[in-house]
Design a protein around this motif. Structure first.
Motif, PDB file in Angstrom:
ATOM      1  N   TYR A 183       0.549  -1.432  -0.154  1.00 43.95           N
ATOM      2  CA  TYR A 183      -0.372   0.339   0.051  1.00 43.95           C
ATOM      3  C   TYR A 183       0.886   1.302   0.085  1.00 43.95           C
ATOM      4  O   TYR A 183       1.954   1.228   0.584  1.00 43.95           O
ATOM      5  N   GLN A 184       0.340   2.455  -0.566  1.00 42.93           N
ATOM      6  CA  GLN A 184       1.427   3.836  -0.896  1.00 42.93           C
ATOM      7  C   GLN A 184       0.055   4.476  -0.772  1.00 42.93           C
ATOM      8  O   GLN A 184      -0.731   4.736  -1.101  1.00 42.93           O
ATOM      9  N   GLU A 185       0.912   5.598   0.112  1.00 41.14           N
ATOM     10  CA  GLU A 185      -0.076   6.853   0.230  1.00 41.14           C
ATOM     11  C   GLU A 185       0.590   7.852   0.916  1.00 41.14           C
ATOM     12  O   GLU A 185       1.685   7.560   2.028  1.00 41.14           O
ATOM     13  N   GLY A 186       0.532   9.542   0.324  1.00 39.62           N
ATOM     14  CA  GLY A 186       1.211   9.901   0.668  1.00 39.62           C
ATOM     15  C   GLY A 186       2.708  10.278   0.678  1.00 39.62           C
ATOM     16  O   GLY A 186       3.647  10.208   1.316  1.00 39.62           O
ATOM     17  N   GLY A 187       3.533   9.488  -0.393  1.00 38.14           N
ATOM     18  CA  GLY A 187       4.495   9.061  -0.392  1.00 38.14           C
ATOM     19  C   GLY A 187       5.637   8.115   0.002  1.00 38.14           C
ATOM     20  O   GLY A 187       6.843   8.189   0.013  1.00 38.14           O
ATOM     21  N   ASP A 188       4.572   7.110   1.191  1.00 37.86           N
ATOM     22  CA  ASP A 188       5.168   6.754   1.479  1.00 37.86           C
ATOM     23  C   ASP A 188       5.741   4.719   1.669  1.00 37.86           C
ATOM     24  O   ASP A 188       4.199   4.862   0.641  1.00 37.86           O
ATOM     25  N   PHE A 189       5.571   4.162   1.520  1.00 38.12           N
ATOM     26  CA  PHE A 189       5.265   2.562   1.213  1.00 38.12           C
ATOM     27  C   PHE A 189       4.915   1.166   2.542  1.00 38.12           C
ATOM     28  O   PHE A 189       5.665   1.644   3.295  1.00 38.12           O
ATOM     29  N   GLU A 190       4.150   0.703   2.530  1.00 39.08           N
ATOM     30  CA  GLU A 190       3.861  -0.014   3.696  1.00 39.08           C
ATOM     31  C   GLU A 190       3.440  -1.402   3.443  1.00 39.08           C
ATOM     32  O   GLU A 190       3.135  -1.763   1.786  1.00 39.08           O
ATOM     33  N   PHE A 191       3.848  -2.424   4.115  1.00 38.57           N
ATOM     34  CA  PHE A 191       3.451  -3.585   3.654  1.00 38.57           C
ATOM     35  C   PHE A 191       2.736  -4.458   4.729  1.00 38.57           C
ATOM     36  O   PHE A 191       3.614  -4.284   5.992  1.00 38.57           O
ATOM     37  N   MET A 192       1.946  -5.078   4.455  1.00 40.49           N
ATOM     38  CA  MET A 192       1.027  -5.706   6.089  1.00 40.49           C
ATOM     39  C   MET A 192       1.208  -7.193   5.260  1.00 40.49           C
ATOM     40  O   MET A 192       0.345  -7.139   4.162  1.00 40.49           O
TER      41      MET A 192
END
Length: 281
Positions: free
Chosen positions: A201-210
């Motif tokens: 997932y990506q929002e606001g320039g970051d990157f998330e892995f869940m």
């Protein structure tokens, strides 16, 4: 009275003793130095072999990922159109009383479309970074082959993430998937229902892995889980989360890690922040 010869003999003895001690110290130092060189050489050779293997595997997965990109959306459209055509044929056949034709069409559909296979790599074509796509393909294929129920999501399309060491990020993702798969295998032995859910997932320039997986009973607290050597799995070194924490500690201003059990699931989350996030704040 002590003779001169005796004094000389004592002097020669102490000189030889000191010389021998110095000689042994030099020899010991050289042996330690040679052993370290050999260990470093072995480590370098092992790392080089591992790197070559990763490069080769990445090339294979990238080629397969490119194939999926070209064909996944087209396959979905074809499946949708085919089902519409089949529905119209089925209605016509029923009106004409041709039950045999209806059964034949349904049988053909079942043989041509494996519904689970069509969902083998959901949303992977939305991942445009080869390293992230490759690790997702490899682990989803393993989940599929192990017959573990799973889902994977990637919305919106990810083509750029904060600058970081991609190999470290891929290692963390791989460990998290492996832990979820191993926990699912253990859960199966206990007769539990296996399920793994993961997403980029990506929002606001970051990157998330869940990622999260079903668990069947009490789980140790977060600190205990992250201790090197702690494991509930047979023939397992228990280094997964400990390795993750060690990697994250090298990027402590950029990576945020959170994990632990909740309501019958084990949840794992990694957030990759832009390097200049503190300046922006």
């Amino acid at each position: 009275m002590v003779s001169v010869q005796f004094i000389l003999a004592i002097g020669v003895f102490f000189f030889l003793l000191i010389f021998q001690a110095i000689f042994l110290a030099v020899i010991y130092r050289e042996i330690v130095h040679i052993q370290r060189q050999l260990l470093d050489q072995q480590k370098q050779e092992a790392l080089a072999q591992q790197k070559q293997l990763l490069v080769k595997e990445n090339e294979q997965l990238k080629e397969y990922a490119d194939y999926l990109d070209r064909n996944e959306d087209e396959l979905r459209r074809f499946k949708h159109d085919y089902q519409n055509i089949l529905l119209s044929l089925k209605v016509s056949a029923e009106k004409g009383g041709s039950q045999a034709l209806v059964e034949e069409l349904e049988k053909y559909t079942s043989s041509q479309f494996d519904q689970k296979a069509l969902r083998k790599y959901p949303d992977v074509n939305h991942v445009k970074i080869p390293e992230l796509k490759s690790i997702a393909i490899a682990k989803l294929a393993k989940l599929y082959n192990e017959k573990i129920d799973y889902s994977f999501g990637c919305e919106p399309e990810i083509s750029q993430i904060p600058q970081t060491n991609l190999l470290d990020l891929v290692r963390i993702i791989g460990i998290a998937f492996d832990n979820a798969i191993e926990a699912s295998q253990q859960l199966e032995a206990l007769g539990g229902q296996r399920r793994v859910e993961a997403m980029y997932y990506q929002e606001g320039g970051d990157f998330e892995f869940m990622i999260r997986n079903r668990i069947g009973g009490p789980v140790a607290d977060s600190d205990q889980l992250a201790q090197a050597g702690y494991t509930t799995k047979e023939e397992h070194a228990g280094l997964g989360l400990a390795n993750v924490k060690e990697i994250v500690s090298q990027h402590d201003e950029q990576m945020l890690l959170d994990y632990g059990p909740e309501d019958g699931w084990f949840n794992f989350s990694l957030t990759l922040l832009p390097e200049n996030v503190e300046e922006e704040i």
